[in-house]
Design a protein around this motif. Structure first.
Motif, PDB file in Angstrom:
ATOM      1  N   MET A  10      27.151  46.580  42.980  1.00  0.00           N
ATOM      2  CA  MET A  10      27.093  45.353  43.750  1.00  0.00           C
ATOM      3  C   MET A  10      27.397  45.686  45.203  1.00  0.00           C
ATOM      4  SD  MET A  10      28.934  41.888  42.733  1.00  0.00           S
ATOM      5  CE  MET A  10      29.864  41.053  43.949  1.00  0.00           C
ATOM      6  N   THR A  11      26.592  45.184  46.099  1.00  0.00           N
ATOM      7  CA  THR A  11      26.796  45.444  47.512  1.00  0.00           C
ATOM      8  C   THR A  11      27.094  44.143  48.223  1.00  0.00           C
ATOM      9  OG1 THR A  11      24.458  45.214  47.955  1.00  0.00           O
ATOM     10  CG2 THR A  11      25.257  47.432  47.466  1.00  0.00           C
ATOM     11  N   GLY A  12      27.657  44.256  49.401  1.00  0.00           N
ATOM     12  CA  GLY A  12      27.975  43.073  50.190  1.00  0.00           C
ATOM     13  C   GLY A  12      29.238  42.387  49.712  1.00  0.00           C
ATOM     14  N   LYS A  13      29.497  41.249  50.312  1.00  0.00           N
ATOM     15  CA  LYS A  13      30.690  40.485  49.952  1.00  0.00           C
ATOM     16  C   LYS A  13      30.410  39.612  48.734  1.00  0.00           C
ATOM     17  CE  LYS A  13      32.873  40.200  54.435  1.00  0.00           C
ATOM     18  NZ  LYS A  13      33.491  39.331  55.410  1.00  0.00           N
ATOM     19  N   PRO A  14      31.361  39.580  47.796  1.00  0.00           N
ATOM     20  CA  PRO A  14      31.162  38.710  46.635  1.00  0.00           C
ATOM     21  C   PRO A  14      31.313  37.245  47.037  1.00  0.00           C
ATOM     22  CG  PRO A  14      33.292  39.790  46.509  1.00  0.00           C
ATOM     23  CD  PRO A  14      32.581  40.361  47.702  1.00  0.00           C
ATOM     24  N   ARG A  15      30.659  36.387  46.285  1.00  0.00           N
ATOM     25  CA  ARG A  15      30.784  34.962  46.558  1.00  0.00           C
ATOM     26  C   ARG A  15      32.202  34.512  46.215  1.00  0.00           C
ATOM     27  NH1 ARG A  15      25.618  33.179  43.272  1.00  0.00           N
ATOM     28  NH2 ARG A  15      26.654  34.634  41.910  1.00  0.00           N
ATOM     29  N   PRO A  16      32.760  33.558  46.955  1.00  0.00           N
ATOM     30  CA  PRO A  16      34.145  33.131  46.716  1.00  0.00           C
ATOM     31  C   PRO A  16      34.389  32.635  45.298  1.00  0.00           C
ATOM     32  CG  PRO A  16      33.370  32.260  48.809  1.00  0.00           C
ATOM     33  CD  PRO A  16      32.194  32.902  48.144  1.00  0.00           C
ATOM     34  N   GLY A  17      33.473  31.868  44.745  1.00  0.00           N
ATOM     35  CA  GLY A  17      33.655  31.355  43.394  1.00  0.00           C
ATOM     36  C   GLY A  17      33.707  32.469  42.364  1.00  0.00           C
ATOM     37  N   ARG A  18      32.822  33.422  42.525  1.00  0.00           N
ATOM     38  CA  ARG A  18      32.790  34.554  41.601  1.00  0.00           C
ATOM     39  C   ARG A  18      34.055  35.397  41.721  1.00  0.00           C
ATOM     40  NH1 ARG A  18      27.553  38.068  40.301  1.00  0.00           N
ATOM     41  NH2 ARG A  18      28.498  39.385  38.729  1.00  0.00           N
ATOM     42  N   LEU A  19      34.543  35.564  42.933  1.00  0.00           N
ATOM     43  CA  LEU A  19      35.770  36.319  43.164  1.00  0.00           C
ATOM     44  C   LEU A  19      36.964  35.630  42.497  1.00  0.00           C
ATOM     45  CD1 LEU A  19      37.175  38.701  44.564  1.00  0.00           C
ATOM     46  CD2 LEU A  19      37.472  37.218  46.551  1.00  0.00           C
ATOM     47  N   VAL A  20      37.053  34.315  42.619  1.00  0.00           N
ATOM     48  CA  VAL A  20      38.151  33.562  42.014  1.00  0.00           C
ATOM     49  C   VAL A  20      38.108  33.683  40.493  1.00  0.00           C
ATOM     50  CG1 VAL A  20      39.055  31.234  41.637  1.00  0.00           C
ATOM     51  CG2 VAL A  20      38.428  31.969  43.935  1.00  0.00           C
ATOM     52  N   VAL A  21      36.933  33.566  39.913  1.00  0.00           N
ATOM     53  CA  VAL A  21      36.800  33.687  38.459  1.00  0.00           C
ATOM     54  C   VAL A  21      37.170  35.100  38.015  1.00  0.00           C
ATOM     55  CG1 VAL A  21      35.139  33.685  36.567  1.00  0.00           C
ATOM     56  CG2 VAL A  21      35.120  31.840  38.241  1.00  0.00           C
ATOM     57  N   SER A  22      36.716  36.098  38.747  1.00  0.00           N
ATOM     58  CA  SER A  22      37.024  37.485  38.402  1.00  0.00           C
ATOM     59  C   SER A  22      38.520  37.759  38.478  1.00  0.00           C
ATOM     60  CB  SER A  22      36.278  38.424  39.350  1.00  0.00           C
ATOM     61  OG  SER A  22      36.645  39.757  39.117  1.00  0.00           O
ATOM     62  N   LEU A  23      39.157  37.349  39.551  1.00  0.00           N
ATOM     63  CA  LEU A  23      40.601  37.558  39.690  1.00  0.00           C
ATOM     64  C   LEU A  23      41.382  36.779  38.637  1.00  0.00           C
ATOM     65  CD1 LEU A  23      41.078  37.505  43.563  1.00  0.00           C
ATOM     66  CD2 LEU A  23      41.099  39.480  42.032  1.00  0.00           C
ATOM     67  N   GLY A  24      40.944  35.571  38.350  1.00  0.00           N
ATOM     68  CA  GLY A  24      41.605  34.774  37.320  1.00  0.00           C
ATOM     69  C   GLY A  24      41.496  35.405  35.948  1.00  0.00           C
ATOM     70  N   ALA A  25      40.332  35.961  35.652  1.00  0.00           N
ATOM     71  CA  ALA A  25      40.144  36.625  34.358  1.00  0.00           C
ATOM     72  C   ALA A  25      41.033  37.859  34.252  1.00  0.00           C
ATOM     73  CB  ALA A  25      38.678  36.999  34.176  1.00  0.00           C
ATOM     74  N   TRP A  26      41.075  38.667  35.312  1.00  0.00           N
ATOM     75  CA  TRP A  26      41.941  39.841  35.299  1.00  0.00           C
ATOM     76  C   TRP A  26      43.406  39.438  35.171  1.00  0.00           C
ATOM     77  CZ3 TRP A  26      41.139  44.509  33.997  1.00  0.00           C
ATOM     78  CH2 TRP A  26      39.923  45.109  34.226  1.00  0.00           C
ATOM     79  N   TRP A  27      43.790  38.409  35.886  1.00  0.00           N
ATOM     80  CA  TRP A  27      45.175  37.944  35.863  1.00  0.00           C
ATOM     81  C   TRP A  27      45.586  37.523  34.454  1.00  0.00           C
ATOM     82  CZ3 TRP A  27      46.594  32.450  35.909  1.00  0.00           C
ATOM     83  CH2 TRP A  27      47.961  32.261  35.972  1.00  0.00           C
ATOM     84  N   MET A  28      44.745  36.734  33.794  1.00  0.00           N
ATOM     85  CA  MET A  28      45.075  36.280  32.444  1.00  0.00           C
ATOM     86  C   MET A  28      45.055  37.439  31.444  1.00  0.00           C
ATOM     87  SD  MET A  28      46.022  33.262  32.617  1.00  0.00           S
ATOM     88  CE  MET A  28      46.136  32.915  30.880  1.00  0.00           C
ATOM     89  N   LEU A  29      44.123  38.363  31.592  1.00  0.00           N
ATOM     90  CA  LEU A  29      44.049  39.509  30.698  1.00  0.00           C
ATOM     91  C   LEU A  29      45.296  40.384  30.826  1.00  0.00           C
ATOM     92  CD1 LEU A  29      41.757  40.601  28.782  1.00  0.00           C
ATOM     93  CD2 LEU A  29      41.355  42.277  30.560  1.00  0.00           C
ATOM     94  N   ILE A  30      45.725  40.639  32.044  1.00  0.00           N
ATOM     95  CA  ILE A  30      46.928  41.441  32.263  1.00  0.00           C
ATOM     96  C   ILE A  30      48.162  40.701  31.765  1.00  0.00           C
ATOM     97  CG2 ILE A  30      48.413  42.471  34.028  1.00  0.00           C
ATOM     98  CD1 ILE A  30      45.841  43.035  35.633  1.00  0.00           C
TER      99      ILE A  30
ATOM    100  N   PHE B  31      51.431  39.718  40.461  1.00  0.00           N
ATOM    101  CA  PHE B  31      51.877  40.771  41.374  1.00  0.00           C
ATOM    102  C   PHE B  31      51.009  42.018  41.219  1.00  0.00           C
ATOM    103  CE2 PHE B  31      54.667  44.462  42.181  1.00  0.00           C
ATOM    104  CZ  PHE B  31      54.898  44.254  43.536  1.00  0.00           C
ATOM    105  N   LEU B  32      50.723  42.414  39.985  1.00  0.00           N
ATOM    106  CA  LEU B  32      49.899  43.595  39.744  1.00  0.00           C
ATOM    107  C   LEU B  32      48.472  43.409  40.254  1.00  0.00           C
ATOM    108  CD1 LEU B  32      51.108  44.579  36.180  1.00  0.00           C
ATOM    109  CD2 LEU B  32      51.588  45.770  38.323  1.00  0.00           C
ATOM    110  N   VAL B  33      47.918  42.226  40.079  1.00  0.00           N
ATOM    111  CA  VAL B  33      46.571  41.946  40.591  1.00  0.00           C
ATOM    112  C   VAL B  33      46.567  42.007  42.121  1.00  0.00           C
ATOM    113  CG1 VAL B  33      44.799  40.151  40.816  1.00  0.00           C
ATOM    114  CG2 VAL B  33      45.783  40.655  38.579  1.00  0.00           C
ATOM    115  N   ALA B  34      47.596  41.456  42.757  1.00  0.00           N
ATOM    116  CA  ALA B  34      47.678  41.492  44.224  1.00  0.00           C
ATOM    117  C   ALA B  34      47.771  42.930  44.729  1.00  0.00           C
ATOM    118  CB  ALA B  34      48.872  40.673  44.698  1.00  0.00           C
ATOM    119  N   ILE B  35      48.580  43.755  44.077  1.00  0.00           N
ATOM    120  CA  ILE B  35      48.702  45.158  44.467  1.00  0.00           C
ATOM    121  C   ILE B  35      47.356  45.874  44.278  1.00  0.00           C
ATOM    122  CG2 ILE B  35      49.785  47.375  43.842  1.00  0.00           C
ATOM    123  CD1 ILE B  35      51.617  45.529  45.419  1.00  0.00           C
TER     124      ILE B  35
END
Length: 70
Positions: free
Chosen positions: A1-21, A47-51
């Protein structure tokens, strides 16, 4: 994937990682009989996702800096 991710997709991705961790930390705590509340695990996961995101940002900056220097 190139370029900047869309904000909505980024939020969903971070949320999924956060809940999985968070779920993973909670399960590991249960497995070793050192269980913490899910809220505490979620805070640690945030905290781990932010790092991780900060490290990824630094890696991309470093790579871009060296690409410009060439």
């Amino acid at each position: 994937m190139t370029g900047k991710p869309r904000p909505g997709r980024l939020v969903v991705s971070l949320g999924a990682w956060w809940m999985l961790i968070a779920f993973g930390l909670w399960l590991v705590g249960k497995a070793v009989d050192q269980s913490a509340s899910f809220v505490r695990c979620a805070a640690s996961a945030a905290f781990l996702v932010a790092i991780g995101e900060a490290g990824d940002w630094l890696r991309r900056r470093w790579k871009a800096h060296h690409a410009r220097a060439r």
